[in-house]
Design a protein around this motif. Structure first.
Motif, mmCIF file in Angstrom:
data_model
loop_
_atom_site.group_PDB
_atom_site.id
_atom_site.type_symbol
_atom_site.label_atom_id
_atom_site.label_comp_id
_atom_site.label_asym_id
_atom_site.label_seq_id
_atom_site.Cartn_x
_atom_site.Cartn_y
_atom_site.Cartn_z
ATOM 1 N N LYS A 16 -29.411 32.845 -13.723
ATOM 2 C CA LYS A 16 -29.243 31.522 -13.098
ATOM 3 C C LYS A 16 -27.868 31.352 -12.447
ATOM 4 N N CYS A 21 -20.815 34.873 -17.666
ATOM 5 C CA CYS A 21 -20.550 36.290 -17.938
ATOM 6 C C CYS A 21 -19.333 36.757 -17.156
ATOM 7 N N ASP A 64 -29.192 32.815 -20.839
ATOM 8 C CA ASP A 64 -30.574 33.178 -20.547
ATOM 9 C C ASP A 64 -30.937 34.581 -21.039
ATOM 10 N N ILE A 67 -28.928 39.902 -19.904
ATOM 11 C CA ILE A 67 -28.088 41.102 -19.807
ATOM 12 C C ILE A 67 -28.420 42.074 -20.939
HETATM 13 S S1 SF4 Z 1 -26.218 37.039 -16.156
HETATM 14 FE FE1 SF4 Z 1 -26.434 35.268 -17.560
HETATM 15 S S2 SF4 Z 1 -24.315 34.532 -17.859
HETATM 16 FE FE2 SF4 Z 1 -24.307 35.836 -16.022
HETATM 17 S S3 SF4 Z 1 -24.625 34.434 -14.303
HETATM 18 FE FE3 SF4 Z 1 -26.645 35.228 -14.883
HETATM 19 S S4 SF4 Z 1 -27.476 33.704 -16.337
HETATM 20 FE FE4 SF4 Z 1 -25.241 33.322 -16.170
#
Ligand code: SF4
Ligand code: SF4
Lengths: 80, 257
Positions: A16, A21, A64, A67
């Motif tokens: 999103k 991160c 979400d 990763i």
């Molecule tokens: S990977 Fe996860 S923490 Fe990184 S921008 Fe996307 S949704 Fe946000």
């Protein structure tokens, strides 16, 4: 000197683009793409893949859970 | 030499160090980008995964942004009327004393309409876990003032900021329930940094271990963000939370018996 290497896989379709991160990564590996995914979000990607140590900080803060992290210890640091 | 190691090499020869837990479903979370609910869901489900209690756990979902928690948590769940999750969880735990039972509630649910249910479940010392997400606002309905909204904090119903003379002071539910003899573990945590995520997860693990030992009610507040309601980017909202929420809602264990 051999160092621990890591790599992340981002599930781009479910990212999103929240950027949490990006700020959590101590090695400044991650950036948001100028492209967008199907939902219109600027998704995360590895801008400097060589710097990743597989520390999982990015994955810990990703709301979400998109990763996945792999880590490779060079032979010289591998413990038996 | 080193520079020739590719991502494929690392994936093939290295170890998998982080992957989404199977106790979360594949559904895309309904939360806004950067919302702390996602991390709170994940660490809760990781604890259940690591304790191997997926088939023995029953969660009770609230009304609010996390009303659909049963779509995301891959366990048995029961929806409750607004604020009544601790009462529903009480019933479930009394019928199935050997199951692990928890509620997952926001501040609008737990600290407003559900104040009575919360306090009495804590006072009775029901052997359940309550996870309380406090973002100081009614997120789902459009950012209205909640009992937990900070003094002078703007919301859609307090456009000039919360006036404590007229609207009262933000309520500290966690400190209140810590005074009740039925609670065994009361703590306030956060999920905005890797270190905070790890501490919150440890607290959740302890809460479920307490339930295994029939120690009473464990209450975990997670101070979180609502970047849409607060009208900030996710990164800014976490910073704002550190600067404004944490002084009023300090992190750490309040009671640990
Ligand atoms: S990977 Fe996860 S923490 Fe990184 S921008 Fe996307 S949704 Fe946000
Ligand atoms: S694993 Fe660590 S070093 Fe690699 S991208 Fe994530 S936070 Fe950065």
């Amino acid at each position: 000197m051999a160092k621990i290497k890591g790599t992340i896989l981002v599930d781009i379709d479910k990212c999103k683009g929240c950027e949490l991160c990006v700020v959590a990564c101590p090695s400044n590996v991650i950036k948001l793409a100028s492209d967008v995914n199907g939902k219109g979000y600027h998704f995360a990607y590895m801008e400097i893949p060589d710097a990743c140590t597989g520390c999982v900080n990015c994955a810990l803060v990703c709301p979400d859970s998109v990763i996945t992290v792999h880590r490779l210890r060079p032979k010289s640091v591998q413990t038996v | 030499m080193e520079n020739t190691i590719t991502a494929q090499d690392i994936i093939r020869d290295g170890e998998l160090v982080f992957k989404k837990t199977a106790c979360l479903t594949d559904n895309v979370l309904s939360y806004c980008p950067g919302c702390g609910h996602g991390v709170a869901h994940r660490i809760l489900m990781e604890v259940i995964d690591e304790m191997g209690i997926q088939s023995q756990t029953i969660g009770v979902s609230p009304v609010g942004c996390s009303v659909l928690a049963y779509d995301f948590m891959n366990i048995d769940m029961q929806g409750a009327a607004h604020g009544r999750a601790p009462a529903v969880a009480t019933g479930i735990k009394r019928v199935f004393p050997n199951k692990f039972v928890f509620t997952y509630q926001g501040d609008g649910d737990l600290a407003a309409i559900g104040t009575a249910e919360t306090i009495h479940a804590c006072n009775r010392g029901e052997n359940i876990v309550i996870i309380f997400i406090n973002n100081g606002i009614y997120g789902m309905t459009g950012g209205q003032m909640a009992p937990t909204t900070l003094p002078n904090m703007k919301s859609s119903t307090t456009p000039y900021g919360r006036d404590v003379k007229m609207m009262g002071h933000p309520i500290k539910m966690t400190e209140i329930v810590a005074t009740l003899p039925g609670t065994c573990f009361v703590t306030r945590q956060a999920v905005h940094t890797p270190a905070a995520v790890n501490r919150s997860k440890k607290a959740i693990r302890k809460a479920f271990e307490n339930q295994k030992l029939n120690k009473g009610l464990s209450f975990i507040e997670i101070v979180s963000n609502c970047n849409s309601g607060w009208k900030m980017t996710p990164v800014k909202s976490n910073k704002w939370m550190e600067e404004n929420m944490f002084p009023y809602y300090p992190l750490g264990d309040i009671k640990d018996l």
